[in-house]
Structures are given as structure tokens and as C-alpha cells.
Motif scaffolding. Structure first.
Motif, PDB file in Angstrom:
ATOM      1  N   ASP A   1     -12.390  53.829  46.847  1.00  0.00           N
ATOM      2  CA  ASP A   1     -11.303  54.254  47.192  1.00  0.00           C
ATOM      3  C   ASP A   1     -10.790  52.983  48.027  1.00  0.00           C
ATOM      4  N   ARG A   2     -10.856  52.587  47.085  1.00  0.00           N
ATOM      5  CA  ARG A   2     -10.391  50.533  47.663  1.00  0.00           C
ATOM      6  C   ARG A   2      -8.498  50.797  47.895  1.00  0.00           C
ATOM      7  N   VAL A   3      -7.502  49.957  48.679  1.00  0.00           N
ATOM      8  CA  VAL A   3      -6.255  50.547  48.696  1.00  0.00           C
ATOM      9  C   VAL A   3      -6.188  49.211  48.380  1.00  0.00           C
ATOM     10  N   VAL A   4      -4.700  48.975  47.546  1.00  0.00           N
ATOM     11  CA  VAL A   4      -4.227  48.113  46.639  1.00  0.00           C
ATOM     12  C   VAL A   4      -2.332  48.487  47.718  1.00  0.00           C
ATOM     13  N   ARG A   5      -1.920  46.958  47.408  1.00  0.00           N
ATOM     14  CA  ARG A   5      -0.640  47.286  47.158  1.00  0.00           C
ATOM     15  C   ARG A   5      -0.047  46.818  46.572  1.00  0.00           C
ATOM     16  N   THR A   6       1.275  47.326  46.312  1.00  0.00           N
ATOM     17  CA  THR A   6       1.733  47.309  45.306  1.00  0.00           C
ATOM     18  C   THR A   6       3.246  46.678  45.140  1.00  0.00           C
ATOM     19  N   ARG A   7       4.332  46.195  44.047  1.00  0.00           N
ATOM     20  CA  ARG A   7       5.199  45.018  44.150  1.00  0.00           C
ATOM     21  C   ARG A   7       5.765  45.516  44.277  1.00  0.00           C
ATOM     22  N   HIS A   8       6.226  47.046  44.971  1.00  0.00           N
ATOM     23  CA  HIS A   8       7.006  47.472  45.809  1.00  0.00           C
ATOM     24  C   HIS A   8       6.648  47.520  47.184  1.00  0.00           C
ATOM     25  N   GLY A   9       5.634  47.114  47.544  1.00  0.00           N
ATOM     26  CA  GLY A   9       4.844  47.336  48.437  1.00  0.00           C
ATOM     27  C   GLY A   9       4.573  48.817  49.453  1.00  0.00           C
ATOM     28  N   ASP A  10       4.428  49.772  48.030  1.00  0.00           N
ATOM     29  CA  ASP A  10       3.439  50.519  48.308  1.00  0.00           C
ATOM     30  C   ASP A  10       1.884  50.806  48.758  1.00  0.00           C
ATOM     31  N   ALA A  11       0.895  51.062  49.500  1.00  0.00           N
ATOM     32  CA  ALA A  11      -0.227  50.780  48.671  1.00  0.00           C
ATOM     33  C   ALA A  11      -0.952  52.115  48.967  1.00  0.00           C
ATOM     34  N   MET A  12      -1.416  52.216  47.502  1.00  0.00           N
ATOM     35  CA  MET A  12      -1.999  53.131  46.976  1.00  0.00           C
ATOM     36  C   MET A  12      -3.846  52.469  46.942  1.00  0.00           C
ATOM     37  N   THR A  13      -4.179  53.329  46.909  1.00  0.00           N
ATOM     38  CA  THR A  13      -6.124  53.861  46.396  1.00  0.00           C
ATOM     39  C   THR A  13      -5.952  52.382  44.535  1.00  0.00           C
ATOM     40  N   VAL A  14      -7.371  51.923  44.270  1.00  0.00           N
ATOM     41  CA  VAL A  14      -7.529  51.354  43.086  1.00  0.00           C
ATOM     42  C   VAL A  14      -7.502  52.013  41.612  1.00  0.00           C
ATOM     43  N   VAL A  15      -7.715  53.499  41.901  1.00  0.00           N
ATOM     44  CA  VAL A  15      -7.902  54.330  40.900  1.00  0.00           C
ATOM     45  C   VAL A  15      -6.059  54.922  40.555  1.00  0.00           C
TER      46      VAL A  15
ATOM     47  N   PHE B   1      -3.450  53.768  41.148  1.00  0.00           N
ATOM     48  CA  PHE B   1      -2.661  52.232  40.532  1.00  0.00           C
ATOM     49  C   PHE B   1      -3.050  52.422  39.260  1.00  0.00           C
ATOM     50  N   LEU B   2      -4.307  52.457  38.889  1.00  0.00           N
ATOM     51  CA  LEU B   2      -4.829  52.425  38.051  1.00  0.00           C
ATOM     52  C   LEU B   2      -4.235  53.412  37.131  1.00  0.00           C
ATOM     53  N   ARG B   3      -4.136  55.116  37.238  1.00  0.00           N
ATOM     54  CA  ARG B   3      -3.165  55.737  36.251  1.00  0.00           C
ATOM     55  C   ARG B   3      -1.628  55.587  36.102  1.00  0.00           C
ATOM     56  N   THR B   4      -0.830  54.327  36.883  1.00  0.00           N
ATOM     57  CA  THR B   4       0.200  54.259  36.792  1.00  0.00           C
ATOM     58  C   THR B   4      -0.005  52.974  35.022  1.00  0.00           C
ATOM     59  N   ARG B   5      -0.868  52.362  35.045  1.00  0.00           N
ATOM     60  CA  ARG B   5      -0.885  51.336  34.588  1.00  0.00           C
ATOM     61  C   ARG B   5      -1.389  52.419  32.536  1.00  0.00           C
ATOM     62  N   VAL B   6      -2.167  53.674  32.621  1.00  0.00           N
ATOM     63  CA  VAL B   6      -2.729  54.540  31.888  1.00  0.00           C
ATOM     64  C   VAL B   6      -0.471  54.792  31.644  1.00  0.00           C
ATOM     65  N   VAL B   7       0.623  55.356  32.064  1.00  0.00           N
ATOM     66  CA  VAL B   7       1.241  55.640  31.772  1.00  0.00           C
ATOM     67  C   VAL B   7       2.373  54.741  31.527  1.00  0.00           C
ATOM     68  N   GLU B   8       1.824  52.784  32.083  1.00  0.00           N
ATOM     69  CA  GLU B   8       2.773  52.082  31.169  1.00  0.00           C
ATOM     70  C   GLU B   8       2.575  52.478  29.952  1.00  0.00           C
ATOM     71  N   VAL B   9       1.120  51.542  30.046  1.00  0.00           N
ATOM     72  CA  VAL B   9       0.827  50.980  28.542  1.00  0.00           C
ATOM     73  C   VAL B   9       0.858  52.138  27.352  1.00  0.00           C
ATOM     74  N   GLY B  10       0.810  54.041  27.853  1.00  0.00           N
ATOM     75  CA  GLY B  10       0.570  54.765  27.419  1.00  0.00           C
ATOM     76  C   GLY B  10       2.232  55.057  26.596  1.00  0.00           C
ATOM     77  N   VAL B  11       2.980  55.113  27.413  1.00  0.00           N
ATOM     78  CA  VAL B  11       4.456  55.277  26.985  1.00  0.00           C
ATOM     79  C   VAL B  11       5.100  54.620  26.484  1.00  0.00           C
ATOM     80  N   HIS B  12       4.867  53.572  26.812  1.00  0.00           N
ATOM     81  CA  HIS B  12       5.421  51.699  25.658  1.00  0.00           C
ATOM     82  C   HIS B  12       5.297  51.453  24.674  1.00  0.00           C
ATOM     83  N   GLY B  13       3.595  52.519  24.316  1.00  0.00           N
ATOM     84  CA  GLY B  13       3.057  52.405  23.105  1.00  0.00           C
ATOM     85  C   GLY B  13       3.931  52.922  22.469  1.00  0.00           C
TER      86      GLY B  13
END
Length: 224
Positions: A124-138, A140-152
Motif C-alpha cells: 500500500d506504499r504510495v508514490v507520485r508519478t511524473r504526471h503528479g498523480d498519487a498511486m499505490t506502488v502496485v 503503478f506497477l500495473r501501468t508498467r505491465v501495460v507499457e512493456v506488454g503493449v509496446h512489445g
């Protein structure tokens, strides 16, 4: 999705990407992609940067609470022309440093460092994205799966290879795109087709668009 499922999807997709990178040549890296004006080299620089964002984000003080989820991260308002222009320029600039000789090991190091940083934090650790949004680390990690998967998928097309999207990543991305609901049975889509259609990697027919609109899918503003 559960923390182990998100972690598995990230690990599997990154590991598969690195395996592909190990036999790329300099000529492969100079191929054009449909993410214009990027070459394979530029697109991989963008992916590598995206995979490493969490490491720095976790080193910063956490915001008090989460404000958006993974779907909210891809909101259309964030992808303005200036943001897109900066993203394109960054990929091209960072791509100049990539070579086929060191690329696989570099990307492997980046994603493993990210996962180590995630594992050292509570889910439940919260991070701030480059867009300024506050998200849980999990989330944000979901967005990384989208990035690497779709760009794959973009990379596979540029390299004239079959798509290598892993089952765990495909399940996560499809779940995010549909809000956790199955695609309408009448469409006859498997997960790969759904992801291609929903992210603009394959065109929608008029009948498909009507069915998608009726189902209320959560289309993401995923930059091409």
C-alpha cells in the motif's frame, strides 16, 4: 488484481522481452516502428526508462494517500501535445546510447532493480508519478505491465516476429481495458485481439465499435 499476480505479470513480460533482445542486431534496432517517428532503438529506450521509473519514485517521500488507479493514470487529459512531444524527444535522445551489445543486460538490470525496490516496500506504499498523480506502488506497477506488454506488440511488428505477450501480462492488460469484464462473446476476440483493438494496434469495424461501446469498456489513452 492481487499483488502476486501483478508482480508475476511484470516479471514474466520483462523476462520475455530480455530474451528477445539478446539476439537483436544494430540493423534491427534501426528498423522503423508504427510508433512514429521512433525506431526500434528509440522505442526500447522509452520502454527501458518506463521500467525504471519506480526506483526513483520509491526513493522520494510518499504522498499521504492514493488518488488514482492504473486506469486513471492513462487519462486522456495527461497526454497533451507538449507531453507527447517531450516523450518522443526523450525516446530519440536516449536511444542514441543504446547498442545491441549491451541492451539486453541493461534492460534486465533495470527491471530487476525495479522489482527489488517494489519488494522492499509494503503493497500500500504510495508514490507520485511524473504526471503528479498519487498511486499505490502496485497500481503503478500495473501501468508498467501495460507499457512493456503493449509496446512489445509494437516491437514484434517492427521486427517481423510473432507477438510474445505472456499469458500473465495479457490477462492483466485485458482486465484493465475491460474493467474486469469479459469482452462481448459476439466479438469472438481472444485476449491478444482485444488488446490490439483496444490500444489502436488493429482497427475496429463499425460492428465491433458498436459492441465495444455497448459493453462500456474502459479505453485507455495509451500513447501510440
Amino acid at each position: 488484481m492481487t499483488v502476486p499476480a501483478v508482480r508475476e505479470a511484470f516479471r514474466d513480460e520483462c523476462d520475455r522481452l530480455v530474451a528477445v533482445l539478446r539476439d537483436l542486431t544494430e540493423d534491427d534496432l534501426d528498423r522503423p516502428t508504427d510508433c512514429r517517428p521512433w525506431t526500434v532503438r528509440d522505442l526500447l529506450a522509452h520502454v527501458r526508462t518506463g521500467l525504471g521509473r519506480l526506483t526513483d519514485m520509491l526513493a522520494a517521500p510518499p504522498p499521504p494517500r492514493a488518488e488514482v488507479d492504473a486506469a486513471g493514470y492513462f487519462g486522456a487529459a495527461k497526454f497533451t501535445p507538449p507531453v507527447d512531444a517531450a516523450r518522443v524527444d526523450s525516446g530519440r535522445r536516449e536511444g542514441r546510447d543504446l547498442t545491441a551489445a549491451n541492451l539486453a543486460d541493461d534492460v534486465d538490470r533495470v527491471w530487476r532493480a525495479t522489482l527489488d525496490a517494489v519488494d522492499a516496500q509494503p503493497s500500500d506504499r504510495v508514490v507520485r508519478t511524473r504526471h503528479g498523480d498519487a498511486m499505490t506502488v502496485v497500481e503503478f506497477l500495473r501501468t508498467r505491465v501495460v507499457e512493456v506488454g503493449v509496446h512489445g506488440l509494437d516491437l514484434a511488428a517492427a521486427l517481423d516476429r510473432p507477438p510474445w505477450l505472456t499469458p500473465a501480462a495479457a490477462a492483466l492488460v485485458a482486465d484493465l481495458l475491460t474493467g474486469g469484464r469479459p469482452a462481448p462473446a459476439a466479438l469472438g476476440w481472444d485476449r491478444l485481439t482485444l488488446i490490439r483493438k483496444a490500444t489502436g494496434r488493429a482497427p475496429l469495424t463499425a460492428a465491433e465499435r458498436a459492441a465495444v461501446d455497448a459493453a462500456g469498456f474502459r479505453w485507455l489513452s495509451f500513447a501510440p
